[in-house]
Scaffold this motif. Structure first.
Motif, PDB file in Angstrom:
ATOM      1  N   LYS A  99       0.829  -1.213   0.000  1.00  0.00           N
ATOM      2  CA  LYS A  99       0.000   0.000   0.000  1.00  0.00           C
ATOM      3  C   LYS A  99       0.862   1.261   0.000  1.00  0.00           C
ATOM      4  N   LEU A 100       0.244   2.359  -0.403  1.00  0.00           N
ATOM      5  CA  LEU A 100       0.863   3.679  -0.309  1.00  0.00           C
ATOM      6  C   LEU A 100       0.228   4.402   0.866  1.00  0.00           C
ATOM      7  N   ILE A 101       1.025   5.150   1.607  1.00  0.00           N
ATOM      8  CA  ILE A 101       0.431   5.918   2.700  1.00  0.00           C
ATOM      9  C   ILE A 101      -0.052   7.264   2.171  1.00  0.00           C
ATOM     10  N   ILE A 102      -0.912   7.874   2.951  1.00  0.00           N
ATOM     11  CA  ILE A 102      -1.434   9.194   2.631  1.00  0.00           C
ATOM     12  C   ILE A 102      -0.902  10.167   3.676  1.00  0.00           C
ATOM     13  N   LEU A 103      -0.232  11.223   3.204  1.00  0.00           N
ATOM     14  CA  LEU A 103       0.211  12.285   4.111  1.00  0.00           C
ATOM     15  C   LEU A 103      -0.892  13.328   4.199  1.00  0.00           C
ATOM     16  N   VAL A 104      -1.167  13.757   5.428  1.00  0.00           N
ATOM     17  CA  VAL A 104      -2.185  14.777   5.675  1.00  0.00           C
ATOM     18  C   VAL A 104      -1.564  15.922   6.467  1.00  0.00           C
ATOM     19  N   SER A 105      -2.215  17.089   6.386  1.00  0.00           N
ATOM     20  CA  SER A 105      -1.710  18.255   7.117  1.00  0.00           C
ATOM     21  C   SER A 105      -2.297  18.336   8.518  1.00  0.00           C
ATOM     22  N   SER A 106      -3.358  17.553   8.768  1.00  0.00           N
ATOM     23  CA  SER A 106      -4.059  17.665  10.048  1.00  0.00           C
ATOM     24  C   SER A 106      -4.979  16.467  10.249  1.00  0.00           C
ATOM     25  N   ILE A 107      -5.437  16.310  11.468  1.00  0.00           N
ATOM     26  CA  ILE A 107      -6.443  15.285  11.754  1.00  0.00           C
ATOM     27  C   ILE A 107      -7.721  15.616  10.981  1.00  0.00           C
ATOM     28  N   THR A 108      -8.020  16.891  10.846  1.00  0.00           N
ATOM     29  CA  THR A 108      -9.203  17.320  10.080  1.00  0.00           C
ATOM     30  C   THR A 108      -9.147  16.777   8.655  1.00  0.00           C
TER      31      THR A 108
ATOM     32  N   LYS B 143      -2.046  11.465  19.948  1.00  0.00           N
ATOM     33  CA  LYS B 143      -0.870  11.093  20.741  1.00  0.00           C
ATOM     34  C   LYS B 143       0.435  11.233  19.927  1.00  0.00           C
ATOM     35  N   TYR B 144       0.423  10.813  18.662  1.00  0.00           N
ATOM     36  CA  TYR B 144       1.665  10.685  17.883  1.00  0.00           C
ATOM     37  C   TYR B 144       1.922  11.771  16.839  1.00  0.00           C
ATOM     38  N   TRP B 145       0.921  12.537  16.462  1.00  0.00           N
ATOM     39  CA  TRP B 145       1.089  13.498  15.377  1.00  0.00           C
ATOM     40  C   TRP B 145       1.253  14.910  15.890  1.00  0.00           C
ATOM     41  N   PRO B 146       1.955  15.779  15.155  1.00  0.00           N
ATOM     42  CA  PRO B 146       2.728  15.445  13.960  1.00  0.00           C
ATOM     43  C   PRO B 146       3.980  14.667  14.344  1.00  0.00           C
ATOM     44  N   GLY B 147       4.431  13.825  13.429  1.00  0.00           N
ATOM     45  CA  GLY B 147       5.645  13.072  13.703  1.00  0.00           C
ATOM     46  C   GLY B 147       5.790  11.845  12.841  1.00  0.00           C
ATOM     47  N   ALA B 148       6.802  11.057  13.176  1.00  0.00           N
ATOM     48  CA  ALA B 148       7.223   9.915  12.365  1.00  0.00           C
ATOM     49  C   ALA B 148       6.456   8.644  12.726  1.00  0.00           C
ATOM     50  N   THR B 149       5.132   8.752  12.802  1.00  0.00           N
ATOM     51  CA  THR B 149       4.306   7.580  13.068  1.00  0.00           C
ATOM     52  C   THR B 149       3.204   7.497  12.019  1.00  0.00           C
ATOM     53  N   THR B 150       3.173   6.362  11.317  1.00  0.00           N
ATOM     54  CA  THR B 150       2.124   6.079  10.342  1.00  0.00           C
ATOM     55  C   THR B 150       1.076   5.229  11.030  1.00  0.00           C
ATOM     56  N   LEU B 151      -0.168   5.626  10.903  1.00  0.00           N
ATOM     57  CA  LEU B 151      -1.282   4.873  11.479  1.00  0.00           C
ATOM     58  C   LEU B 151      -1.999   4.134  10.356  1.00  0.00           C
TER      59      LEU B 151
ATOM     60  N   PRO C  18       3.263  14.581   8.829  1.00  0.00           N
ATOM     61  CA  PRO C  18       4.694  14.837   9.061  1.00  0.00           C
ATOM     62  C   PRO C  18       4.929  16.025   9.987  1.00  0.00           C
ATOM     63  N   ASN C  19       6.077  16.032  10.622  1.00  0.00           N
ATOM     64  CA  ASN C  19       6.452  17.134  11.512  1.00  0.00           C
ATOM     65  C   ASN C  19       7.457  18.017  10.777  1.00  0.00           C
ATOM     66  N   GLN C  20       6.973  18.700   9.752  1.00  0.00           N
ATOM     67  CA  GLN C  20       7.834  19.542   8.924  1.00  0.00           C
ATOM     68  C   GLN C  20       6.977  20.683   8.371  1.00  0.00           C
ATOM     69  N   LYS C  21       7.234  21.884   8.838  1.00  0.00           N
ATOM     70  CA  LYS C  21       6.353  23.015   8.550  1.00  0.00           C
ATOM     71  C   LYS C  21       6.102  23.233   7.054  1.00  0.00           C
ATOM     72  N   GLY C  22       7.147  23.241   6.246  1.00  0.00           N
ATOM     73  CA  GLY C  22       6.975  23.490   4.817  1.00  0.00           C
ATOM     74  C   GLY C  22       6.092  22.455   4.151  1.00  0.00           C
ATOM     75  N   LEU C  23       6.280  21.206   4.512  1.00  0.00           N
ATOM     76  CA  LEU C  23       5.470  20.126   3.941  1.00  0.00           C
ATOM     77  C   LEU C  23       4.027  20.225   4.444  1.00  0.00           C
ATOM     78  N   LEU C  24       3.848  20.540   5.719  1.00  0.00           N
ATOM     79  CA  LEU C  24       2.483  20.709   6.255  1.00  0.00           C
ATOM     80  C   LEU C  24       1.763  21.851   5.533  1.00  0.00           C
ATOM     81  N   ASP C  25       2.477  22.949   5.267  1.00  0.00           N
ATOM     82  CA  ASP C  25       1.889  24.071   4.529  1.00  0.00           C
ATOM     83  C   ASP C  25       1.470  23.629   3.132  1.00  0.00           C
ATOM     84  N   TYR C  26       2.337  22.843   2.475  1.00  0.00           N
ATOM     85  CA  TYR C  26       2.035  22.318   1.134  1.00  0.00           C
ATOM     86  C   TYR C  26       0.761  21.472   1.177  1.00  0.00           C
TER      87      TYR C  26
END
Length: 155
Positions: free
Chosen positions: A42-51, A69-77, A87-95
């Motif tokens: 499978k491929l994971i999906i990156l999101v900017s927020s729980i929303t 508990k784990y976000w933002p950060g290096a944990t895939t659920l 992810p815990n990276q401001k530029g990527l979260l903004d994107y």
């Protein structure tokens, strides 16, 4: 002739360099094709927020609790067979906030070492023109947790 891979991009994440693109079947197919990846993986999906994660049918209240508990950060659920990560990276979260969730996988040919640098990624996948450097990486893949059982699939 238009480049069919212009729907994909290479970027740094907080963990490793990845190949990604908008969540749609065409992008999913292109990622599997360019990497030579087994479609059962499978491929994971990156999101900017729980929303943003809540917009997917697989998401549930159990995943919500772990995400808090784990976000933002290096944990895939992995919830209902779909992986999500914030992810815990401001530029990527903004994107992601601006462009929406993306499929993301490590930047490498399937079963080969992950690219360590943007230059390395550019050499391996010259057909991908869109490249973003969002900043520092740990060079460690994310921890993966199966939400339904709490089992750690990758530490």
């Amino acid at each position: 002739m238009p480049n069919k891979y212009n729907k994909l991009f290479i970027s740094t994440t907080d963990t490793v360099i990845g190949i990604g693109g908008k969540v749609c079947n065409e992008v999913k197919d292109l990622i599997y094709e360019i990497k030579g990846r087994d479609r059962r993986k499978k491929l994971i999906i990156l999101v900017s927020s729980i929303t943003q994660a809540r917009k997917f049918k697989e998401w549930n209240s159990q995943a919500e609790m772990l995400a808090k508990k784990y976000w933002p950060g290096a944990t895939t659920l992995v919830v209902n067979d779909q992986g999500f990560r914030m992810p815990n990276q401001k530029g990527l979260l903004d994107y992601l906030e601006k462009n929406g969730p993306v499929y993301m996988t490590s930047c490498n040919l399937s079963n080969a070492p992950v690219c360590k640098t943007i230059e390395n990624a550019r050499e391996l996948f010259p057909e991908i023109d869109n490249i973003y450097n969002f900043g520092d990486m740990t060079q460690q893949a994310s921890q993966v947790i199966r939400v339904e059982t709490g089992e750690i699939l990758r530490k």
